[in-house]
Structures are given as C-alpha cells and as structure tokens.
Write an enzyme that holds these catalytic residues in place. Structure first.
Site, PDB file in Angstrom:
ATOM      1  N   LYS A   1     -14.314  77.113 -26.148  1.00 14.27           N
ATOM      2  CA  LYS A   1     -14.331  77.378 -24.703  1.00 14.27           C
ATOM      3  C   LYS A   1     -15.653  78.081 -24.426  1.00 14.27           C
ATOM      4  CE  LYS A   1     -12.373  77.648 -20.587  1.00 14.27           C
ATOM      5  NZ  LYS A   1     -12.108  76.457 -19.739  1.00 14.27           N
TER       6      LYS A   1
ATOM      7  N   ASP B   1      -3.469  76.555 -32.858  1.00 15.32           N
ATOM      8  CA  ASP B   1      -2.015  76.716 -32.771  1.00 15.32           C
ATOM      9  C   ASP B   1      -1.475  75.862 -31.634  1.00 15.32           C
ATOM     10  OD1 ASP B   1       0.555  77.873 -33.239  1.00 15.32           O
ATOM     11  OD2 ASP B   1       0.226  79.190 -31.515  1.00 15.32           O
TER      12      ASP B   1
ATOM     13  N   ASP C   1      -9.835  72.903 -22.902  1.00 19.17           N
ATOM     14  CA  ASP C   1      -8.958  72.409 -21.824  1.00 19.17           C
ATOM     15  C   ASP C   1      -9.035  70.890 -21.718  1.00 19.17           C
ATOM     16  OD1 ASP C   1     -11.553  72.850 -20.989  1.00 19.17           O
ATOM     17  OD2 ASP C   1     -11.046  73.667 -19.028  1.00 19.17           O
TER      18      ASP C   1
ATOM     19  N   ASP D   1       0.789  71.904 -31.764  1.00 21.84           N
ATOM     20  CA  ASP D   1       2.130  71.627 -31.217  1.00 21.84           C
ATOM     21  C   ASP D   1       2.041  70.424 -30.285  1.00 21.84           C
ATOM     22  OD1 ASP D   1       3.243  73.865 -32.531  1.00 21.84           O
ATOM     23  OD2 ASP D   1       4.490  74.378 -30.800  1.00 21.84           O
TER      24      ASP D   1
ATOM     25  N   TYR E   1      -5.648  86.756 -33.055  1.00 21.13           N
ATOM     26  CA  TYR E   1      -4.472  87.097 -33.867  1.00 21.13           C
ATOM     27  C   TYR E   1      -4.700  88.381 -34.661  1.00 21.13           C
ATOM     28  CZ  TYR E   1      -1.960  82.637 -33.354  1.00 21.13           C
ATOM     29  OH  TYR E   1      -1.254  81.567 -32.876  1.00 21.13           O
TER      30      TYR E   1
HETATM   31  C1  IPM Z   1       2.360  78.615 -36.406  1.00 26.38           C
HETATM   32  C2  IPM Z   1       3.136  79.690 -35.659  1.00 26.38           C
HETATM   33  C3  IPM Z   1       2.563  81.064 -35.955  1.00 26.38           C
HETATM   34  C4  IPM Z   1       1.143  81.088 -35.409  1.00 26.38           C
HETATM   35  C5  IPM Z   1       3.358  82.254 -35.399  1.00 26.38           C
HETATM   36  C6  IPM Z   1       4.797  82.222 -35.789  1.00 26.38           C
HETATM   37  C7  IPM Z   1       2.739  83.548 -35.825  1.00 26.38           C
HETATM   38  O1  IPM Z   1       3.195  79.414 -34.306  1.00 26.38           O
HETATM   39  O2  IPM Z   1       2.235  78.717 -37.638  1.00 26.38           O
HETATM   40  O3  IPM Z   1       1.906  77.669 -35.784  1.00 26.38           O
HETATM   41  O4  IPM Z   1       0.928  81.288 -34.207  1.00 26.38           O
HETATM   42  O5  IPM Z   1       0.226  80.912 -36.221  1.00 26.38           O
HETATM   43 MN    MN Z   2       2.444  77.449 -33.804  1.00 23.89          MN
END
Ligand code: IPM
Ligand code: MN
Ligand code: NAD
Length: 374
Positions: free
Chosen positions: A186, A243, A219, A247, A141
């Site tokens: 990884k 990240d 993975d 999710d 990032y």
């Molecule tokens: C999160 C988001 C952010 C990230 C993006 C919007 C920059 O996906 O906070 O999870 O990848 O950190």
């Molecule tokens: Mn995210």
C-alpha cells in the site's frame, strides 16, 4: 528415515483435523518404511485452560527439539473477551516468532473437480496456480501495542533485512515456477510499504533479473485476485495483507477447508498448519474438512523432511478423493456442498494413499521444492 514431529492440535476443529493428518503421516511412515515419533503438546485456549499460558515452555521445548511442527488451530469464543489478559492467538504468534519462521507459503491451486463447487465461475478459475508468500514475523502483528481507555496503537514496522529475506524466498520460488512475482503493498499511503517496494525492487534488480516483478496495491489486488486469478504466479506480501488475501484466495480453491500452509525460516524445521481457524461454528460436529490439515502434513514431508515422493503421494491421494466427489455429493466434503464428514474424507484419503503408494514411486510433484538457500 526417523523424524520427530511436534503435534499441537489446539482448539475447536484443530484436534479433529489434526487426528486425520497424523493418521495420514502414520500411513506414510508405514508405507514407505519411515519412523515418525509424534509428541503432543498444548497450545492456545487448551493451554490457557491447562496452565494459564497460550504457549507453555514445555510446548516450545517440544517444538524446538522436533524436526517439524504440525499445528491445528487456536482460538474460540470462550477466550475472545477483549478484556481477557491472554488470548490463544498470542500463543501462535509467539511460536512463529520463537521458531523464526518468517516465510509463510500458502499454495492455492484449485483442483479441477472442485471448480463447479466454487462460488466463482469455472472459466475464471481455470489455470489458477498461486503461491502466496506472506511475511510472518513482522509488521503490525509484532510492533509495539498500546491500549488506553480512549485510544489504541498497533505499530507497523519493517526493517530492510526482514523484507530482503522474505523477498529472496519469493524470487527463488518463482524461478522454480512460472518466473513471476507480484509484490503487494500500500505504497500510496504507508511508509512501510514504500520501503517494501524499494527493497523488493532492489533485491530483484541485483539478484533476479530473470524473474518478472510487478507491484500491485493491496486494495486493487483484492479485486484482481477474484477477477483474474490465473494471471498471478508468486504473490509476495506483508503479514496482515497476506492474512487477508489468503482467506480470499481460499474461495478460489473452493473452501477454507482446503488450503494448507508451510512456515519456514533459516533451517529445515518448519511449522505446518491449515490457513483456516478453529471454526467454532462447526466444532465437535464431525464435519470439518481435514484436507487443509492433510495437505499441510504433505508440505511438512516435503519442506522439513525432504520426503518429496511421500509428499506427492499424499497430494495425489487427496486429488483422487476430490475427483471422486465431483459428481457424487456423498463423497464430497460438506464445505464443498457434499455430505461427507471428517471421518469419511479421512478414510477415503487413507484408502487412496494405500492404493497409490506403488504409483507414487515416480510422481509429478504438485508443488516444487523451495531452494531456500543458493
Ligand atoms: C492465520 C490466522 C492467524 C493470523 C491468527 C489466528 C493469529 O488468521 O494463520 O491466518 O492472523 O496469522
Ligand atoms: Mn488468517
Ligand atoms: P475460521 O477459519 O475458523 O472459520 C471461517 C469459516 O470457515 C467458518 O464458517 C468455518 O466453519 C469455515 N471453516 C474453517 N475451516 C473449515 C474446515 N476445515 N472445514 C469446513 N469449514 C471450515 O475463522 P473465524 O471463524 O474467523 O475464526 C475462529 C477462531 O479461529 C478465532 O478465534 C480466530 O482467531 C482463530 N483462527 C485461528 C487460526 C490459526 O490457529 N491458525 C487461523 C484463523 C483463525
């Protein structure tokens, strides 16, 4: 107590869910006799529209003089042209870096009432109680970026010091929980991951022999997280892997609309935001689930303001609302298969909060406080 809170609503559903979280904080202030001063500031696409920058200096100054920062979400199709000179997401990344919030805590603990509404079998979800610690200010990032017509570069770089400090957070957290850390990398391919494994192993052996450490490749972790999520306690990982995995972990809780986060650095000032984005597909419809934002406000109370009783009280109110929706779709958020919109859920949380304030005098904390320092 008196506290100053910077409020960065952002884009899409950001302002919708942040209005709910602020209403909850106001109710907490009233119920417990605190004084919270809210200072609104622009970030993301809204800030680009207003002044051409996704993180205006006035916003950063507001965050720096605040005790805590509450953020909604940034981004959306309007600002997603790959050729655009600035993007809303750059504002969020710059803010995380400027505040030095290197440890992003993402708790995942499915509520019993949501188990039946998850895409995953209830028997797999029973007992799941994860704390993902995502490194937030390093890795690809923030590495050097380069773009030419026919090639692009994102450098992934980690220093020993960056890995050490976030590893300490994970191990200390594990001590207050079930005493296990799973470090995800990884290391079979990436040099940064080999350093990550070396450093986490050393920090463990030197300082936390009482904690159990295991390493897992990212993975296979993506698979284990769905196959046997109850087997994990603290999950420690780098920025990009964290990240993606969180999710995925949101599906254990039932929806993206439920997961909060706390981003912490050396001091007490933190950045608190739901893990979800601006959800352009549902923005403006009044159906966004505000629970992730409300639970982020609870984390703000706990981690930046040390208001543990108040935080637990907010979490208990959310739990009561989720329980009420278990068998009644009219009381269940839309993303969990019900029909309750943002306003209905917010009203229900506020009602439960008012009713529960007396009962919150001696609550069980849902998440323990983090001893960030010895
Ligand atoms: C999160 C988001 C952010 C990230 C993006 C919007 C920059 O996906 O906070 O999870 O990848 O950190
Ligand atoms: Mn995210
Ligand atoms: P998203 O998280 O915005 O949405 C993914 C899916 O989850 C969508 O179907 C959405 O409707 C649903 N969802 C998300 N939050 C919800 C809620 N509170 N209630 C009900 N449903 C919810 O991810 P995306 O669509 O990939 O990204 C949209 C934009 O958001 C992008 O510009 C991205 O960069 C940005 N984003 C910002 C943040 C942040 O500011 N912290 C985080 C993630 C994504």
């Amino acid at each position: 107590m008196s506290a100053r809170i910077a409020v960065l609503a952002g884009d899409g559903i950001g302002p919708e869910v942040i209005a709910s979280a602020v209403a909850v904080l106001q109710a907490v202030a009233e119920g417990f006799g605190h004084r919270f001063v809210f200072e609104d500031a622009l970030i993301g696409g809204a800030a680009i529209e207003a002044c051409g920058s996704p993180l205006p200096e006035t916003t950063l100054a507001a965050c720096e003089r605040a005790d805590a920062v509450l953020l909604g979400a940034v981004g959306g199709p309007r600002w997603s042209d790959p050729k655009a000179p600035v993007r809303p997401e750059q504002g969020l990344l710059a803010l995380r870096q400027a505040l030095g919030v290197f440890a992003n805590l993402r708790p995942v603990k499915p509520h019993p009432a949501t188990l039946a509404h998850s895409a995953i079998k209830p028997e797999v979800l029973r007992g799941v109680d994860l704390m993902v610690v995502r490194e937030l200010t390093g890795g690809s990032y923030f590495g050097r970026k380069e773009r030419q017509a026919d090639r692009a570069v994102d450098v992934c770089e980690y220093s020993v010091a960056e890995i050490e400090r976030v590893a300490h957070v994970a191990f200390r957290l594990a001590r207050g929980r079930r005493g296990r850390v799973c470090s995800v990398d990884k290391a079979n391919v990436l040099e940064t991951s080999r350093l990550w494994r070396e450093v986490t192993t050393r920090v463990h052996q030197t300082h936390y022999p009482d904690v159990l450490l295991e390493h897992q490749l990212v993975d296979s972790m993506a698979m284990h997280l769905i196959a046997r999520p109850a087997a994990y306690d603290v999950v420690l990982t780098e920025n990009l892997f964290g990240d993606i995995l969180t999710d995925e972990a949101a599906m254990l809780a039932g929806s993206m609309g439920l997961l909060p986060s706390a981003s912490l650095g050396e001091g007490t000032r933190g950045l608190f935001e739901p893990i979800h984005g601006s959800a352009p597909d549902i923005a403006g419809q009044g159906i966004a689930n505000p629970i992730a934002a409300i639970l982020s406000a609870a984390l703000l109370l706990r981690h930046s303001l040390s208001l543990h009783r108040e935080a637990a009280c907010v979490e208990a109110a959310v739990a009561r609302v989720l329980a009420a929706g278990e068998h009644d779709p009219r009381k269940r958020p839309k993303d969990l298969g019900g029909s309750a919109g943002t306003e209905a859920i917010t009203r229900a949380v506020l009602a439960a909060l008012h009713a529960g304030i007396a009962a919150c005098l001696h609550p069980e904390p849902a998440f323990p406080a983090i001893p960030l320092r010895d």
